[in-house]
Design an enzyme around this catalytic site. Structure first.
Site, mmCIF file in Angstrom:
data_model
loop_
_atom_site.group_PDB
_atom_site.id
_atom_site.type_symbol
_atom_site.label_atom_id
_atom_site.label_comp_id
_atom_site.label_asym_id
_atom_site.label_seq_id
_atom_site.Cartn_x
_atom_site.Cartn_y
_atom_site.Cartn_z
ATOM 1 C CG ASP A 14 -1.723 -1.282 1.376
ATOM 2 O OD1 ASP A 14 -2.166 -1.818 0.351
ATOM 3 O OD2 ASP A 14 -1.880 -1.760 2.517
ATOM 4 C CD GLU A 177 -9.178 -2.735 -1.419
ATOM 5 O OE1 GLU A 177 -9.919 -3.022 -0.460
ATOM 6 O OE2 GLU A 177 -8.254 -3.472 -1.811
#
Ligand code: 6LW
Length: 525
Positions: A14, A177
């Site tokens: 991420d 997301e």
């Protein structure tokens, strides 16, 4: 020149990136490990040095514990605005222990390599929060709660100024997301990930003239994905972009390097760098026609990449624990407990085992670093006098509390020994036990694509194999969630506290690499 992905190997998922002048900063998720949210710095986007962490003090937050693992800090976003660095992220609990709960917060600093503020807690649900500073002074929180939502916030107090409004649900892939908003040429671009963080992962783009929407999805979506490709990198997604000082655009994203077919990965999700341009209609073109490759040819890197040093070389790190401050590479599981460890100059690192076994999703005397290379060797010298049955201290390859292999010195049924144990889910066995009443031993773990091999030595020269385990069982696919493997020193009394500390005099990690044969001497543009 050529550079090689991943640019930050090992469990670093991420990624989020920002630029301050000619300096680049990058953060990644850290889940239940402490210190939380590693912060990296680079001048050329390829060579990254860790300069600190955002979460360094227990007072900042309590990391959730739980089984299955992968609680704690999820997907952070870093932004630089008017001299201040902001990181926004989530502390999350999942699983059976605490139910399921998420708390979003911001920390900030003017010195990303120094201390970060206490959290400013936010009244917004979900995961993967991002910040957008508009040119009219307004600040927006863009988050994920089923679909992608937006609200305006006060950046100083964290107070929400508007209701949350859903702005996009993606193109139909599951798990929309990881959103980020950018304003470029009077368009608000919204980049998100879809398909889940596994092999169907992808990045999709939409844009609008108005920040609140409606957002028009790009007809060429996904803009980035390695799904259904024969590439060595898989699961590409969760990207963030930046423009360098020369006007070139770059994305960082996560990806994995599976071991073999059927695909399994043990190093977690790693950080990749992807060149990008904009097409004549103002849509992004990333990587090689939307695919991320391991070797990337480019003349556009900013700064002065050192042509003689390829970013991934064989790496040996030896830590003699001479400083009271641990190197940035070291992590605890959950918030550290000062009673469980200390560093005494000249004597190394001491771990004071508590009652918790390695299989507990709880605070243990455990200090580990990420396995960053498929092929690597770790060694340590350990002094440990056992006083009670079941006390143990050693070296573990640790995916989570339910999946780990270890070599340890112990006392079992009154006899001092060196043991080798494997835990694979609910399967748990001490595979080998060698009587040994020495308090000083040398322990070694060697990994390749197929096997973790464990050895011990009494003189530090001649090593003897005590056992081995398949790499395949310490992979995300075999029982992990979002994290990658650690190599850790640990001590445990297995039910009661150890009487004495386990002294680790030094620790050495050598990562072996396939180095690119040719690195051209072309100057970057
Ligand atoms: C993260 C989500 C994701 O919150 O995985 O790949 C989750 N993307 O955006 C955990 O890292």
């Amino acid at each position: 020149m050529k550079y090689k992905n991943p640019i930050i190997p090992g469990f670093h998922p991420d990624p989020s990136i920002c630029r301050a002048g000619e300096d680049y900063y990058l953060v990644t998720s850290s889940f239940e490990y402490f210190p939380g949210i590693p912060v990296f710095h680079s001048k050329d986007l390829v060579h990254w040095d860790q300069i600190g962490h955002c979460i360094t003090r227990n007072e900042q937050l309590t990391l959730y514990k739980g089984d299955p693992n992968s609680t704690g800090i999820y997907a952070p976003t870093i932004r630089y605005h008017e001299g201040i660095f902001y990181v926004i992220t989530t502390n999350i609990s999942y699983g059976t222990v605490s139910g399921g709960n998420e708390q979003n917060f911001i920390v900030w600093t003017t010195d990303p390599g120094g201390e970060w503020s206490d959290p400013i807690w936010l009244d917004c649900p979900g995961i993967d929060p991002s910040l957008f500073f508009d040119d009219d002074g307004k600040v927006y929180y863009c988050g994920t709660h089923g679909e992608i939502f937006l609200c305006e916030i006060d950046i100083v107090t964290g107070k929400r100024k508007t209701e949350k409004t859903y702005i996009w649900g993606g193109t139909g892939g599951c798990c929309p997301e990881g959103p980020h908003i950018y304003k470029i040429n009077n368009w608000y671009y919204l980049f998100i990930s879809e398909g889940g963080t596994e092999y169907g992962h992808m990045l999709t783009a939409a844009r609008s003239r108005n920040i609140w929407g409606p957002y028009e999805g790009y007809c060429g979506n996904p803009v980035l994905t390695n799904r259904s490709r024969g590439t060595s990198l898989k699961a590409i997604g969760h990207a963030d972009i930046t423009q360098d000082q020369n006007g070139n655009w770059w994305a960082v994203c996560l990806g994995i390097r599976p071991l073999s077919y059927p695909f399994r990965h043990n190093l977690g999700r790693e950080t990749m760098l992807v060149p990008m341009v904009w097409d004549e209609h103002g849509w992004p073109v990333m990587g090689n026609k939307g695919v991320v490759e391991e070797e990337v040819e480019t003349d556009c890197l900013p700064g002065c990449p050192d042509m003689n040093i390829f970013q991934q070389k064989t790496l040996t790190v030896r830590d003699t624990f001479d400083s009271e401050k641990l190197d940035f590479a070291w992590n605890f599981i959950y918030n550290p407990c000062p009673q469980l460890w200390n560093v005494i100059s000249g004597r190394g690192l001491t771990l004071y085992g508590n009652e918790n076994a390695l299989s507990k999703a709880d605070t243990i005397a455990w200090i580990g670093r990420r396995q960053e290379h498929h092929n690597c060797i770790a060694r340590t010298e350990l002094h440990f006098v056992r006083e009670q049955d079941e006390e143990e201290a050693g070296l573990t390859v640790y995916m989570n509390n339910r999946h780990h292999y270890e070599i340890a010195v112990s006392r079992q049924e009154g006899e001092d020994c060196i043991l080798f144990r494997r835990q694979i889910g609910s399967l748990w066995k001490t595979e080998n036990k060698i009587p040994c009443n020495c308090s000083q031993v040398f322990l070694e773990m060697e990994a390749d694509l197929e096997t973790y091999v464990f050895r011990y030595s009494l003189d530090g020269k001649q090593f003897h194999e005590i056992g081995r385990g398949e790499t395949a069982y310490l992979t995300t696919e075999a029982g992990g969630v979002f994290t990658g493997n650690y190599i850790a020193m640990y001590a445990s009394g297995n039910g009661r506290k150890c009487v004495r500390g386990a002294e680790f005099c030094w620790f050495e990690y050598t990562g072996k690499l396939k180095v690119l044969e040719t690195v051209s001497a072309t100057e970057p543009g």
